[in-house]
Enzyme design. Structure first.
Site, PDB file in Angstrom:
ATOM      1  N   ASP A  79       0.830  -1.388   0.081  1.00 43.48           N
ATOM      2  CA  ASP A  79       0.084  -0.035   0.032  1.00 43.48           C
ATOM      3  C   ASP A  79       0.904   1.345   0.102  1.00 43.48           C
ATOM      4  OD1 ASP A  79      -2.140  -1.589   0.309  1.00 43.48           O
ATOM      5  OD2 ASP A  79      -1.866  -1.707   2.625  1.00 43.48           O
ATOM      6  N   LYS A 126      -0.048   3.846  -8.374  1.00 43.49           N
ATOM      7  CA  LYS A 126       0.214   5.196  -9.011  1.00 43.49           C
ATOM      8  C   LYS A 126       1.427   5.178  -9.807  1.00 43.49           C
ATOM      9  CE  LYS A 126       1.660   9.430  -8.464  1.00 43.49           C
ATOM     10  NZ  LYS A 126       1.271  10.648  -7.859  1.00 43.49           N
ATOM     11  N   HIS A 153      -4.219  -2.245  -6.048  1.00 47.78           N
ATOM     12  CA  HIS A 153      -3.727  -0.974  -6.183  1.00 47.78           C
ATOM     13  C   HIS A 153      -5.029  -0.156  -6.411  1.00 47.78           C
ATOM     14  CE1 HIS A 153       0.284  -2.353  -6.966  1.00 47.78           C
ATOM     15  NE2 HIS A 153       0.004  -3.036  -8.051  1.00 47.78           N
ATOM     16  N   THR A 196      -8.918  -3.981  -1.413  1.00 49.53           N
ATOM     17  CA  THR A 196      -9.498  -5.399  -1.426  1.00 49.53           C
ATOM     18  C   THR A 196     -10.493  -5.698  -0.519  1.00 49.53           C
ATOM     19  OG1 THR A 196      -7.600  -6.373  -2.611  1.00 49.53           O
ATOM     20  CG2 THR A 196      -9.206  -7.972  -2.071  1.00 49.53           C
ATOM     21  N   ARG A 228      -6.640   0.208   7.885  1.00 49.15           N
ATOM     22  CA  ARG A 228      -5.050  -0.272   7.902  1.00 49.15           C
ATOM     23  C   ARG A 228      -4.644   0.145   9.426  1.00 49.15           C
ATOM     24  NH1 ARG A 228      -3.971   1.767   1.657  1.00 49.15           N
ATOM     25  NH2 ARG A 228      -4.684  -0.142   0.804  1.00 49.15           N
TER      26      ARG A 228
END
Ligand code: GDP
Length: 426
Positions: free
Chosen positions: A12, A17, A40, A301, A306
């Protein structure tokens, strides 16, 4: 020329990007490991997308997107994502799927769920995408390559054999319904219809592409600390997250990988269980999580919040070294603009001794962070294009982290979009 884009930390970091951005100049983008267990998030002219199995190159019509042999290929998930991007106006991407890629079988997902249930509180925090059972079977030599879909008799026979062993576990360990090889065969024939137009010999294709001077990007999933050998075992993923594995998981010569761009986030986040030395909690963590990434630090996902922490120089130095970093892309720096002061983890205290070397897991569990507090810059740095135009304290933060990790930060990402990037000549 082959370049790899990989993560220095727990994943992450913003690899999607950076890959999307570098994809503008790439002819080929290859996924070489992992599966649909991580994602992503990419923001571009077509909108905001969470990709789990599609390579980040699918938004460019000049690139070929490849699923390498090292990937855990979940065929229905892959085509669901493929159809989704097309329905949102993205032109049909050029896709190639390695005939040597192995397939995530429907029972891999089940075994992942059953095992997490069985482990209860001791579980790994798996995303239950079947990745661990998939790679276990691959190395136990009872996995299924895409190429095996094309020999129906052999496939039927192997399914019977594999189901025999799986059913012993299902019956006696998990107390769940048995697998039926005929049903699985029918399902695999559906998979075959989906993949058939895209299957090819990827290593031969890449070999020729290298000879023709094409630009190839290898796109890693997760980061160094989730590598099964060099990460925080056993709280790791099941395939190697390192650039070196790009050679194997794509099928190209290791010496062709000329640039290794390691993506390092300007603060830390992690998902799943495992030691996380610079972790923060409470309101401090909630605020960083809310402001983090592009719309908050929640799994692409799973949607799970987090775990959050300050930038960890010890873990990042190690993460960059083990990748063989040539360039660091320092990302999501804009998010830190709200802080008066920014703590950074510069050492680990283990049994009363301070170290800057990342230890093995047992010692890592005992490590306490040694923090240094740097002044914040208290402004929004989005939209800035030149390094010199960044606030002084922001440059100092970058340069401090760079010195601690010991690898050159040649790109600074100050926003989620493709053009939110500041290049530095080092
Ligand atoms: P990956 O798996 O390494 O590609 O990372 P993720 O996609 O899970 O997480 C990165 C998140 O941060 C995504 O939501 C990106 O759109 C976002 N992102 C990437 N770079 C930047 C940046 O420089 N600034 C901000 N604010 N968000 C970023």
């Amino acid at each position: 020329m082959v370049k790899a884009v990989v993560g220095a930390n727990w994943g992450d970091e913003g690899k999607g990007k950076i890959t999307d951005m570098l994809g503008e100049k790439a002819d080929i983008i290859v996924r070489f490991q992992g599966g649909a267990n991580a994602g992503h998030t990419i923001v571009n002219d077509y909108g905001k997308f969470a990709l789990h199995t599609l390579p980040s190159g699918v938004f460019y019509d000049h690139t070929t997107s490849i699923i390498g042999n090292g990937v855990a290929l979940n065929i229905p998930v892959f085509f669901k994502e493929y159809n989704e991007i097309i329905s949102r106006g993205v032109p049909a991407p050029k896709i190639m799927i390695s005939d040597r890629a192995q397939m995530v079988m429907p029972y891999h997902v089940l075994f992942d769920q059953y095992e997490e249930e069985r482990l209860g509180g001791k579980s790994f925090g798996s995303t239950k995408s079947g990745i661990a059972p998939f790679y276990s079977d691959k190395y136990a030599k009872i996995g299924f390559q895409v190429s095996e879909l094309f020999d129906e008799e052999a496939l039927k026979e192997k399914l019977v054999r594999v189901c025999e062993t799986k059913n012993v576990l299902l019956e006696h360990l998990y107390h769940k319904p048995a697998l039926n090889p005929d049903e699985l065969f029918e399902e695999l024939m559906e998979y075959k219809k989906m993949v058939e137009p895209y299957v090819g010999d990827v290593s031969a294709f890449l070999w020729n592409a290298i000879k023709e001077g094409k630009e190839i990007l290898l796109e890693g999933q997760l980061g160094s600390l989730k590598d099964p050998d060099h990460g925080i075992y056993p709280m790791v993923t099941s395939s190697s997250t390192l650039a070196a594995y790009g050679a194997i998981g794509a099928g190209l010569p290791p010496y062709e990988i000329k640039q290794i761009i390691t993506v390092c986030k300007a603060y830390s986040s992690a998902v799943g269980a495992g030691a996380f030395v610079s972790e923060i909690f409470g309101e401090e963590a909630d605020e960083l999580r809310r402001r983090g990434g592009d719309g908050g630090e929640y799994g692409a996902t799973t949607g799970r919040p987090r775990r959050m922490g300050w930038f960890d120089c010890v873990a990042s130095k190690y993460g960059c070294r083990i990748q063989g970093t040539t360039d660091v892309a320092f990302t999501v720096l804009d998010v830190l603009g709200y802080l008066d002061e920014i703590p950074v983890c510069v050492g680990y205290e283990i049994d009363g001794k301070v170290t800057t070397d990342f230890p093995t897991t047992g010692l890592l569990e005992k490590a306490k962070p040694v923090l240094k507090v740097l002044p914040g810059w208290k402004t929004d740095i989005r939209g800035i294009k030149k390094y010199e135009d960044l606030p002084e304290n922001c440059r100092k933060y970058i340069e401090f982290c760079e010195e601690q990790i010991g690898f050159p930060i040649t790109m600074v990402s100050n926003g989620p979009g493709r053009s939110d990037i500041i290049y530095r000549n080092k």
